[in-house]
Motif scaffolding. Structure first.
Motif, PDB file in Angstrom:
ATOM      1  N   LEU A  26       0.837  -1.197   0.000  1.00  0.00           N
ATOM      2  CA  LEU A  26       0.000   0.000   0.000  1.00  0.00           C
ATOM      3  C   LEU A  26       0.875   1.251   0.000  1.00  0.00           C
ATOM      4  CD1 LEU A  26      -2.751  -1.120   2.539  1.00  0.00           C
ATOM      5  CD2 LEU A  26      -2.939  -0.981   0.053  1.00  0.00           C
ATOM      6  N   THR A  27       1.865   1.227  -0.879  1.00  0.00           N
ATOM      7  CA  THR A  27       2.853   2.308  -0.889  1.00  0.00           C
ATOM      8  C   THR A  27       2.304   3.596  -1.483  1.00  0.00           C
ATOM      9  OG1 THR A  27       3.666   1.434  -2.995  1.00  0.00           O
ATOM     10  CG2 THR A  27       4.799   0.706  -0.997  1.00  0.00           C
ATOM     11  N   ASN A  28       1.211   3.493  -2.244  1.00  0.00           N
ATOM     12  CA  ASN A  28       0.617   4.698  -2.844  1.00  0.00           C
ATOM     13  C   ASN A  28      -0.562   5.243  -2.042  1.00  0.00           C
ATOM     14  OD1 ASN A  28       2.314   4.883  -5.171  1.00  0.00           O
ATOM     15  ND2 ASN A  28       1.217   3.142  -6.069  1.00  0.00           N
ATOM     16  N   LEU A  29      -0.891   4.578  -0.936  1.00  0.00           N
ATOM     17  CA  LEU A  29      -2.034   5.021  -0.139  1.00  0.00           C
ATOM     18  C   LEU A  29      -1.739   6.379   0.491  1.00  0.00           C
ATOM     19  CD1 LEU A  29      -4.847   3.945   0.675  1.00  0.00           C
ATOM     20  CD2 LEU A  29      -3.820   3.265   2.839  1.00  0.00           C
ATOM     21  N   LYS A  30      -2.586   7.349   0.172  1.00  0.00           N
ATOM     22  CA  LYS A  30      -2.390   8.711   0.663  1.00  0.00           C
ATOM     23  C   LYS A  30      -3.445   9.133   1.671  1.00  0.00           C
ATOM     24  CE  LYS A  30      -0.072  10.281  -3.542  1.00  0.00           C
ATOM     25  NZ  LYS A  30      -0.062  11.257  -4.678  1.00  0.00           N
ATOM     26  N   GLU A  31      -4.639   8.522   1.606  1.00  0.00           N
ATOM     27  CA  GLU A  31      -5.725   8.920   2.509  1.00  0.00           C
ATOM     28  C   GLU A  31      -6.344   7.684   3.143  1.00  0.00           C
ATOM     29  OE1 GLU A  31      -9.944  11.429   2.506  1.00  0.00           O
ATOM     30  OE2 GLU A  31      -8.743  11.264   0.679  1.00  0.00           O
ATOM     31  N   LEU A  32      -6.417   7.683   4.479  1.00  0.00           N
ATOM     32  CA  LEU A  32      -7.015   6.588   5.237  1.00  0.00           C
ATOM     33  C   LEU A  32      -8.075   7.170   6.161  1.00  0.00           C
ATOM     34  CD1 LEU A  32      -7.157   3.644   6.183  1.00  0.00           C
ATOM     35  CD2 LEU A  32      -5.318   4.161   7.815  1.00  0.00           C
ATOM     36  N   CYS A  33      -9.305   6.707   5.993  1.00  0.00           N
ATOM     37  CA  CYS A  33     -10.427   7.173   6.814  1.00  0.00           C
ATOM     38  C   CYS A  33     -10.950   6.007   7.638  1.00  0.00           C
ATOM     39  CB  CYS A  33     -11.529   7.743   5.938  1.00  0.00           C
ATOM     40  SG  CYS A  33     -12.982   8.273   6.867  1.00  0.00           S
ATOM     41  N   LEU A  34     -10.925   6.148   8.963  1.00  0.00           N
ATOM     42  CA  LEU A  34     -11.379   5.104   9.890  1.00  0.00           C
ATOM     43  C   LEU A  34     -12.535   5.613  10.742  1.00  0.00           C
ATOM     44  CD1 LEU A  34      -7.827   4.039  11.112  1.00  0.00           C
ATOM     45  CD2 LEU A  34      -9.187   2.922   9.345  1.00  0.00           C
ATOM     46  N   ASP A  35     -13.294   6.562  10.256  1.00  0.00           N
ATOM     47  CA  ASP A  35     -14.324   7.215  11.047  1.00  0.00           C
ATOM     48  C   ASP A  35     -15.329   6.207  11.606  1.00  0.00           C
ATOM     49  OD1 ASP A  35     -13.071   9.509  10.371  1.00  0.00           O
ATOM     50  OD2 ASP A  35     -14.599  10.231   8.980  1.00  0.00           O
ATOM     51  N   SER A  36     -15.656   6.395  12.902  1.00  0.00           N
ATOM     52  CA  SER A  36     -16.665   5.593  13.606  1.00  0.00           C
ATOM     53  C   SER A  36     -16.318   4.114  13.658  1.00  0.00           C
ATOM     54  CB  SER A  36     -18.056   5.773  12.960  1.00  0.00           C
ATOM     55  OG  SER A  36     -18.430   7.125  12.964  1.00  0.00           O
ATOM     56  N   SER A  37     -15.047   3.780  13.573  1.00  0.00           N
ATOM     57  CA  SER A  37     -14.611   2.389  13.714  1.00  0.00           C
ATOM     58  C   SER A  37     -14.033   2.169  15.106  1.00  0.00           C
ATOM     59  CB  SER A  37     -13.564   2.041  12.650  1.00  0.00           C
ATOM     60  OG  SER A  37     -14.136   2.071  11.359  1.00  0.00           O
TER      61      SER A  37
END
Length: 972
Positions: free
Chosen positions: A238-249
């Motif tokens: 996941l070397t290109n992953l720029k945005e991670l959203c974990l809302d309400s987890s």
């Protein structure tokens, strides 16, 4: 628009390119010439029919060959969806079917499903009942770039090979399904271009591990998931992953530590993840050196900020709000994050200097938000010129800030300022307006500011919101305020000491929507310029001043007014007819004034009116017949001079929650239709002249909390089915959600603990009670009343109730005031009443009770003689009678004891009956003798004549003497 649309009318719009019939309750189409197709709308490119009542088979969309966007989400489509309706739409690029009840896609004419939609780029199938078998129907959509299938019935393994033909797919959303794992990732080739993926993970790493196959993935949304116990694997590609959203987890420390595998991450959002237990920020976040945006709002992170946060030198936006962080910002790692543009640290336990000196080197800083922390003034004043030029500054907090921070004198780009609830003993900072010509909002609520309201010399053309409420400003309001601040749409100056009249220049504020000048010392009248010039005014609040005169003139032009509060003034005259032009009124409060006249009939036609308060005036006359605004929920008419019957007044007010008519001159009986008010919670009819029985329909009011029928002329017995329920047991929080749905902020007067109190707002939801005192009620107290276990107040005093006090009263565990005095109750006081632990007022005086008083335990040890006096057969503390002296011989019955003259007790009912019978017999005997014997009749009339003559001369003789005596007294 409702029902069906006429196709002929649509076909006439031949050149129409865009059509929206969103949210119109449309059920389909109709035609008067047999046609069923929109054949002539060949140029239509955009059609929005979402949020209607469309069903399968009634769409009639044929002929729309140019259509590019079709929105049909949130209708009533269900079951298999036949694609034949979309056959001609070869140019369709966007199709939305979300929010229906579709189970599958079919084609009744044969052929591959969706084969004609070769140009489709965006397909939304969210919130339906699609299962895994629908994937095969999507294989032909090779140009698709966006596919949303959130909240469907996908279960178990999800075969990505079914989507292998979608070589252009960039966004795939599968949130809210029950997918356990992805299969086919090794054979998959085309989905390697996927850039955004949204899904829900429920504690299984089998969905997380295959994500490395999406080598171009840039955005990953894993919201509302259970991520405890799993982690990103090291080397997961996941070397290109720029945005991670974990809302309400739900996350744990183990998951947070795996962030180090996401080396290219630029945005991390963890809104409301709520880890179990209060934990510190993971050190692994500090290793995300390319991070530009970090949002960890609404979590349970605690302690000091880790010093390693200083490594995040690329950070531009940081939101730490609503956690449990502590420490002084001056010694935190935030001082080194000089690339910050946006900083929010609200709702924590930070100590923040009001000078903001730790951020003086942050040249890019534009937004600072810190409410709910502790603001303090530094010992050494900061005269340095900061490098930043802020646009938004929010320091609304508790604490003492001294004077206005000096760095504000160097700010020129401010657009929003909130410095509320900081104690600063200065005057109004007019220089803030002069220096910041772009300023739009200024909030200085509860700052202890004083002195006059000094405004800048030149007009400020951008200020739209000004709130200086709850300070100590005094003097006149600047007469030219409307000229200096002509663009205001919200102005709150309440809770100060302003005096004088309301300036007429308010009429220059044509954009003004809210004006609150309440709780000041203003006098004079409402200027006519205000009611004519402020054409946009929606809320006018002038409560608790000394304003007088007529309310409005007949020329007022407040057509958009929905809240008018003029209570607590000295207005006179009648309710002006010009108010009838304000047809959008929701709240009308004219209470506590000197208004007179009758209630105008047009008030009953105010469709949007929710709250009507005319209490504490001199309004008279009867209530208008059929007086019932359609959506009225609260009516307050107490303490006026209203009279007449209720019979025709409020019939049909089905939404009514509060009806207060106390302290008037109402007559007649309580109408039976009141039982149809299913939402009625507060019924106050006390202190009137209402008679008749208590109608049995009151038992239908299941929401009733307060019932006051006291000081009337009601008779007969108490209904055993009466109810009283505390609102807090039925609904936690606010019973009524918004100011247009019954505010419940108006006071209700109710006698509790022998004192009349006013309850309002939240306190009103905690009180429940029944007051039937001072009537002519008879019979026994129903035992069912003792099972109202939520009641706080019960007052049945000053009636003619008989029988015993029900032992079931021991179930009134919440009761605080119980008054049964001045009745004809008999028997012993139930000893179980000592279990009522919240009882503060207890009164059974002036009845025919016997036996011992209640034991001196708990709160019953605080009740004095006044709670029991007037019961000759009661004994024991605190009464002066000792129970050993009142023990009767065992051979005598209670009846014989009560008949003994030495007891000093007489059955008054028997006495009145005997006396009346004897008196009638004597009169009848005399009349019979005089009728039969003429001699005695002549003697009797002669005796009467002599007696009258003697009385006449006695009065004449004594009147002369009395006149002489009075004359002598006056001379003295």
């Amino acid at each position: 628009m409702k029902g069906r649309i006429n196709i002929e009318e649509l076909n006439s719009l031949t050149n129409l390119e865009s059509l929206s019939i969103w949210s119109n309750e449309i059920e389909g189409f109709k035609s008067f010439n047999g046609g069923e197709e929109l054949l002539n709308m060949s140029n239509l490119e955009f059609l929005d029919m979402s949020h209607n009542h469309l069903e399968n088979g009634v769409l009639s969309l044929k002929g729309l060959s140019s259509l590019k966007t079709l929105l049909m989400d949130y209708n009533q489509l269900k079951g298999p969806f036949d694609l034949k309706e979309l056959d001609t739409m070869n140019n369709l690029e966007m199709l939305s079917l979300g929010g229906n009840n579709i189970t599958n896609l079919i084609s009744s004419r044969g052929g591959e499903n969706l084969s004609n939609m070769s140009n489709l780029k965006s397909l939304d199938m969210s919130f339906n009942n699609f299962g895994n078998d629908v994937l095969s129907s999507l294989r032909s959509l090779s140009f698709l770039t966006t596919l949303r299938m959130d909240y469907n019935q996908f279960e178990g393994p999800f075969d990505l090979k079914e989507l292998d033909t979608m070589s252009n797919l960039e966004l795939l959303s599968l949130v809210g399904n029950n997918i356990t794992k992805f299969i086919g990732t090794k054979e998959m080739r085309s989905l390697r271009n996927l850039r955004s993926l949204s899904l829900t993970i429920n504690g299984s790493s089998m969905l997380l591990e295959p994500l490395g196959a999406f080598t171009n993935l840039e955005t990953l949304y894993i919201s509302r998931s259970d991520l405890k116990g799993i982690r990103f694997a090291q080397g997961s590609n996941l070397t290109n992953l720029k945005e991670l959203c974990l809302d309400s987890s739900s996350v744990d420390e183990n998951f947070l530590q795996s962030f180090e595998a996401l080396s290219s991450l630029e945005t991390l959002s963890m809104y409301g993840c709520g880890p179990s237990g209060i934990i510190p920020v993971s050190q692994s976040i500090c290793k995300l050196k390319h991070l530009q945006k970090l949002d960890i709002i609404y979590n349970d992170f605690s302690g000091n900020l880790p010093l390693c946060l200083a490594n995040l030198t690329s950070l531009q936006q940081l939101d730490l709000s609503s956690n449990h962080f502590i420490g002084n910002i001056s010694s935190s790692p935030l001082e080194g994050l000089t690339n910050l543009e946006y900083l929010s640290v609200s709702d924590n336990f930070f100590q923040i200097p009001i000078s903001l000196s730790p951020f003086f080197n942050h040249s890019k800083l534009k937004y600072v938000e810190s409410w709910g922390n502790k603001i303090f003034a530094e010992t050494n004043d900061q005269y340095l010129n900061p490098r930043f030029q802020l646009e938004d500054l929010i320091l609304s907090s508790g604490g003492y800030g001294g004077a206005f921070p000096k760095f504000l004198y160097h700010q020129h780009d401010l657009q929003f300022i909130d410095l509320s609830h900081i104690q600063m003993s200065e005057g109004f900072p007019y220089w803030l307006l002069q220096n910041n010509t772009k300023l739009e909002s200024l909030y200085l609520i509860n700052n202890s500011l004083s002195g006059p309201l000094k405004l800048p010399i030149h007009s400020h053309m951008n200020l739209s919101e000004l709130d200086i409420s709850d300070n100590f400003f005094q003097g006149f309001i600047t007469p030219e305020i409307g000229t200096y601040l002509p663009k205001l749409w919200r102005l709150n100056m309440s809770g100060n000491g302003f005096s004088g009249s309301i300036p007429s220049s308010f009429g220059n504020m044509s954009l003004l929507e809210l004006l609150d000048l309440s709780n000041n010392r203003l006098s004079g009248t409402i200027p006519e310029d205000l009611t004519i010039g402020c054409v946009s005014l929606q809320e006018l609040i002038l409560s608790n001043n000394s304003l007088q005169g007529q309310i409005f003139s007949e020329t007022s032009n407040l057509r958009f007014l929905y809240e008018l509060q003029l209570d607590g003034n000295q207005f006179t005259g009648s309710i002006p007819h010009s108010l009838s032009n304000s047809s959008f009124l929701r709240v009308l409060d004219l209470s506590h004034n000197n208004l007179y006249g009758r209630i105008p009939r047009w008030l009953g036609n105010m469709y949007f009116l929710r709250v009507l308060d005319l209490s504490m005036n001199n309004i008279s006359g009867s209530l208008p017949s059929n007086f019932c605004p359609s959506n009225i929920q609260e009516i307050y008419l107490s303490r006026n001079g209203l009279q007449g019957s209720l019979e025709d007044a409020f019939y049909g007010c089905s939404e009514l929650i509060v009806l207060d008519l106390g302290h008037n001159h109402m007559t007649g009986s309580i109408p039976s239709w009141i039982g149809k008010f299913s939402r009625l919670s507060y019924l106050i009819l006390g202190h009137n002249y209402i008679d008749g029985e208590i109608p049995v329909q009151l038992c239908n009011l299941t929401q009733l909390s307060l019932l006051d029928l006291s000081h009337n002329h009601l008779f007969d017995s108490i209904l055993p089915c009466l109810r009283s329920t505390s609102q807090t047991y039925r609904q936690l929080g606010r019973m009524l959600p918004n100011p247009y749905n019954a505010s419940m902020d108006k006071p209700l007067e109710f006698t509790t603990k022998s004192i009349s109190y006013s309850y309002q707002g939240r306190m009103l939801s905690y009180i429940s009670g029944i007051d039937l005192s001072c009537n002519h009620l008879t019979g026994q107290i129903p035992i069912e009343i003792g099972y109202l276990n939520e009641i706080h107040v019960l007052n049945l005093s000053h009636n003619s109730l008989t029988g015993k006090i029900p032992a079931s009263f021991s179930n009134l565990r919440q009761i605080e005031s119980l008054d049964l005095s001045y009745n004809n109750l008999e028997g012993n006081i139930p000893p179980q009443l000592t279990e009522l632990n919240f009882l503060e007022v207890f009164n059974v005086s002036y009845n025919n009770l016997s036996g011992r008083t209640l034991d001196k335990v708990a709160q019953f040890g605080t009740f004095d003689e006044s709670s029991y006096r007037g019961n000759p057969f009661l004994c024991g503390w605190p009464l002066p009678r000792n129970c050993t002296e009142m023990v009767s011989p065992p051979s005598k019955s209670r009846t014989s004891i009560e008949n003994e003259e030495s007891n000093g007790f007489m059955d008054m009912g028997v006495f009145y009956i005997s006396f009346g019978v004897a008196y009638s017999v004597v009169l009848l005997t005399i009349a019979a003798v005089l009728y039969i014997n003429p001699y005695w009749r002549r003697v009797w009339f002669y005796f009467i004549e002599v007696s009258i003559e003697n009385c006449y001369y006695f009065i004449i003789d004594n009147l002369v003497v009395l006149s002489q005596f009075r004359f002598c007294s006056l001379r003295r």
